[in-house]
Design an enzyme around this catalytic site. Sequence first.
Site, short mmCIF file in Angstrom:
data_model
loop_
_atom_site.label_atom_id
_atom_site.label_comp_id
_atom_site.label_asym_id
_atom_site.label_seq_id
_atom_site.Cartn_x
_atom_site.Cartn_y
_atom_site.Cartn_z
N GLY A 13 40.19 37.43 80.05
CA GLY A 13 39.14 36.33 79.72
C GLY A 13 37.68 36.77 78.42
O GLY A 13 37.32 36.97 78.37
N ALA A 16 40.19 34.64 73.41
CA ALA A 16 41.20 34.44 73.21
C ALA A 16 41.76 33.94 74.45
O ALA A 16 42.77 33.00 74.02
CB ALA A 16 42.70 35.44 72.86
N ILE A 42 36.47 45.85 82.96
CA ILE A 42 37.21 46.35 81.44
C ILE A 42 36.05 45.25 80.58
O ILE A 42 36.23 46.55 79.93
CB ILE A 42 38.58 45.42 81.94
CG1 ILE A 42 39.33 46.67 82.43
CG2 ILE A 42 39.12 46.26 80.10
CD1 ILE A 42 41.09 46.26 82.43
N VAL A 47 32.70 40.79 70.18
CA VAL A 47 32.24 41.20 68.66
C VAL A 47 33.32 39.95 68.49
O VAL A 47 34.15 38.83 69.13
CB VAL A 47 32.37 41.38 67.46
CG1 VAL A 47 32.07 42.70 67.88
CG2 VAL A 47 33.99 42.40 68.05
N ALA A 50 31.40 34.76 63.81
CA ALA A 50 31.85 34.31 62.30
C ALA A 50 33.59 33.14 62.25
O ALA A 50 34.55 33.81 62.56
CB ALA A 50 31.81 35.27 61.21
N LYS A 78 28.60 27.26 59.56
CA LYS A 78 28.51 28.75 58.00
C LYS A 78 28.92 27.68 56.96
O LYS A 78 30.25 26.90 57.24
CB LYS A 78 29.47 29.47 59.12
CG LYS A 78 30.14 30.12 58.04
CD LYS A 78 31.16 31.46 58.16
CE LYS A 78 31.98 32.07 57.51
NZ LYS A 78 32.99 32.50 57.61
N PRO A 96 33.30 30.20 49.07
CA PRO A 96 32.92 28.69 49.25
C PRO A 96 34.01 28.07 50.07
O PRO A 96 35.20 28.23 49.70
CB PRO A 96 32.06 27.82 49.09
CG PRO A 96 33.09 28.50 47.26
CD PRO A 96 32.79 29.33 47.65
N LEU A 326 43.89 39.96 69.50
CA LEU A 326 43.47 41.31 69.58
C LEU A 326 45.51 41.69 70.09
O LEU A 326 45.93 42.97 69.72
CB LEU A 326 42.59 41.74 70.23
CG LEU A 326 41.51 41.32 69.67
CD1 LEU A 326 40.40 41.98 70.74
CD2 LEU A 326 41.20 41.69 68.33
N ILE A 339 39.63 34.23 65.13
CA ILE A 339 39.30 33.17 66.20
C ILE A 339 40.18 32.18 65.98
O ILE A 339 40.80 31.56 66.74
CB ILE A 339 38.16 32.54 67.24
CG1 ILE A 339 36.99 33.67 66.70
CG2 ILE A 339 38.10 31.34 67.38
CD1 ILE A 339 35.72 33.59 66.90
C1 FAD Z 1 34.84 44.78 64.69
C2 FAD Z 1 35.67 43.71 64.77
C3 FAD Z 1 34.83 42.19 64.70
C4 FAD Z 1 35.48 41.03 64.37
N1 FAD Z 1 34.63 39.85 64.31
C5 FAD Z 1 35.24 39.30 63.75
C6 FAD Z 1 34.45 37.49 63.55
O1 FAD Z 1 33.72 37.47 62.86
N2 FAD Z 1 35.66 36.42 63.26
C7 FAD Z 1 36.75 35.57 63.85
O2 FAD Z 1 37.21 35.52 64.01
N3 FAD Z 1 37.28 37.51 65.10
C8 FAD Z 1 36.46 38.36 64.65
N4 FAD Z 1 37.10 39.15 65.62
C9 FAD Z 1 38.08 39.57 66.75
C10 FAD Z 1 38.13 38.76 67.65
O3 FAD Z 1 36.92 39.60 68.72
C11 FAD Z 1 38.71 38.59 68.98
O4 FAD Z 1 39.81 38.24 68.07
C12 FAD Z 1 38.23 37.99 70.21
O5 FAD Z 1 37.55 38.70 70.09
C13 FAD Z 1 39.58 38.06 71.03
O6 FAD Z 1 39.69 38.80 71.94
P1 FAD Z 1 40.63 38.70 72.42
O7 FAD Z 1 39.97 37.84 73.85
O8 FAD Z 1 41.99 38.88 72.32
O9 FAD Z 1 40.57 40.24 73.25
P2 FAD Z 1 38.93 40.86 74.07
O10 FAD Z 1 38.32 40.54 73.99
O11 FAD Z 1 39.16 42.63 74.58
O12 FAD Z 1 40.03 40.19 75.92
C14 FAD Z 1 40.48 41.14 76.40
C15 FAD Z 1 40.50 40.83 77.80
O13 FAD Z 1 41.73 41.47 79.34
C16 FAD Z 1 41.21 41.78 80.06
N5 FAD Z 1 42.59 42.90 80.47
C17 FAD Z 1 42.64 44.40 80.04
N6 FAD Z 1 42.65 44.41 80.40
C18 FAD Z 1 43.02 44.38 81.40
C19 FAD Z 1 43.50 44.35 82.99
N7 FAD Z 1 44.26 45.37 82.72
N8 FAD Z 1 43.57 43.71 83.95
C20 FAD Z 1 42.74 42.84 83.98
N9 FAD Z 1 42.31 42.17 82.68
C21 FAD Z 1 42.01 43.02 81.60
C22 FAD Z 1 39.83 42.47 79.80
O14 FAD Z 1 39.26 41.88 80.99
C23 FAD Z 1 39.36 41.03 79.16
O15 FAD Z 1 38.95 39.69 79.41
C24 FAD Z 1 36.54 40.82 65.40
C25 FAD Z 1 37.60 41.31 65.91
C26 FAD Z 1 36.25 43.13 65.09
C27 FAD Z 1 37.31 44.78 66.86
#
Ligand code: FAD
Length: 493
Positions: A13, A16, A42, A47, A50, A78, A96, A326, A339
């Site tokens: 959650g 993504a 967890i 982050v 942008a 932006k 831009p 990710l 995103i």
């Molecule tokens: C430093 C940094 C800067 C970034 N800046 C940007 C930006 O400016 N613009 C942009 O487009 N993207 C950016 N990104 C990428 C962006 O942050 C991610 O793509 C976005 O947040 C999606 O993350 P996610 O949902 O894949 O993972 P996460 O946010 O890590 O979510 C993972 C989810 O899985 C759940 N989960 C994991 N394991 C378990 C388990 N065993 N049981 C139950 N639940 C579990 C967690 O609880 C959580 O809800 C950045 C990334 C980083 C690292």
Amino acid sequence: MHNNIKKVIVVGGGTAGWVAAAAMSKKLGKLVDVVLVESEQIGTVGVGEATIPPMRAFHKLLGIDEQEFMRATGAVFKLGIEFKNWGQVGDRYFHPFGATGQSSYLADFQSFWLYGKSKGVNADFEEYSLEAQAAKANRFAISNKGSINFAYHLDATRYAQFLREFSENLGAKRIEGKIHQVQQHSDGHIKALQLESGEVVEGDLFIDCTGFSGLLIDKTLKVPFLDWSHWLPCDRAVPVQTESIEPAKPYVTCTAHRAGWQWHIPLQHKVGNGNVFCSEFMSDDEAVQHLLNNVQGQTTTEPRIIKYKTGRRKVFWHRNCVALGLSSGFVEPLESTSIYMFMIGIVRLMRMFPFDGITQPVVDEYNQQSIEELENVRDFIILHYHVTAREDSEFWRYCKYMDIPESLSHRIKLFKDNSLVFLGERELFRLSSWLHVMLGQGITPNYYHKIFSTMSDKELVSHLSNTRRTISDVVSKLPDHQSFIDRYCKTLS
Ligand SMILES: Cc1cc2nc3c(=O)[nH]c(=O)nc-3n(C[C@H](O)[C@H](O)[C@H](O)COP(=O)(O)OP(=O)(O)OC[C@H]3O[C@@H](n4cnc5c(N)ncnc54)[C@H](O)[C@@H]3O)c2cc1C
């Protein structure tokens, strides 16, 4: 597997997961059940502030109201990214959104601009971009004609909450709990998630949004990871938030330093900052210190190190699991692409949705399209590091002299020698983006298409100066960005 797909489990959650759940419940919610499993214990990466303009099309598809979304997430507009110290220390250029200048049928605008330069018209390439000039003047408005191209800076945590509410209102079911075990069918397909509470969540299709842990795609299905860190060697980031001390600017600033770069992303209620660095050339302590030395305003969070590896899963869709976010791979946030990548990923999945069962050609097509798009983004990011005159640190010497993908090498040579840029299919970054970054990083081709030399000098000068004048007239009539925000979408807290 030819079973009908009736129940989709979104696993995770973060942004993504909730993007996937929102899109699935809005568009396919009448045809399939959507369940999301997440663990507050967890947490999320927290982050990702942008964004890039195609996010607006995604919101439109879902019927999300822009003002409501901006108020809920403290978002601002932006217009692009300001890059400092990339080509050389002391340099500055702007990437831009939107198209710069007007191309002709035979030759694109860069030839026109280069010919103008050869005739003494020394205006900067950015002066032909409405978005760059509006950003420079800190001005913004949404015009009915839709001429300004824009995206947003937003609060990532609030955005996930906003999409959660949106999805739950449409019938998506959320289950709180830590996944303890993943059960598989005898053919390796995923059958169910077993939570620590003992609850078992069965599904037909699983969307792995578990972040860097890749619980399904990696830990369960063992899809290999292709490492790109030899091209993109930064492998850690440290974010910190600060109080806003000035009106929000409508652009991100990315300032390069000796072993990476630092971001500055203003929102309505705070500023997101972070240092992206290569651990081979900068320690965690140095990175935190560098970050704190270069932020303005009081910090409101503690800096925390995030470790990552740049690269991608060999495939994103394997058996009955599709990895988004990710868990599918990561290209660093320099151009704010992550995103978007999972927004386009979920739209692609819905277009190919396997209602009657998963077939290999669909899986292959999905993977091929997604990989092609991500690799084009990867090349664009590598460009920023590789095309540099910087040799002031080991990190920059490495980037300048490293081998790069053949696809990028060809593109750079074609521009250097012929001032040409051609786009393939599924290229997120369009002509003007490539031009601004290549020129901004220091490539100035000597060649220009001779079609423009058929113009008289008077025609040439007047055409170029009219274009610049039109842009500065439009910009001078725009309100300043902060007052537009205050009127249009001021957040309550
Ligand atoms: C430093 C940094 C800067 C970034 N800046 C940007 C930006 O400016 N613009 C942009 O487009 N993207 C950016 N990104 C990428 C962006 O942050 C991610 O793509 C976005 O947040 C999606 O993350 P996610 O949902 O894949 O993972 P996460 O946010 O890590 O979510 C993972 C989810 O899985 C759940 N989960 C994991 N394991 C378990 C388990 N065993 N049981 C139950 N639940 C579990 C967690 O609880 C959580 O809800 C950045 C990334 C980083 C690292």
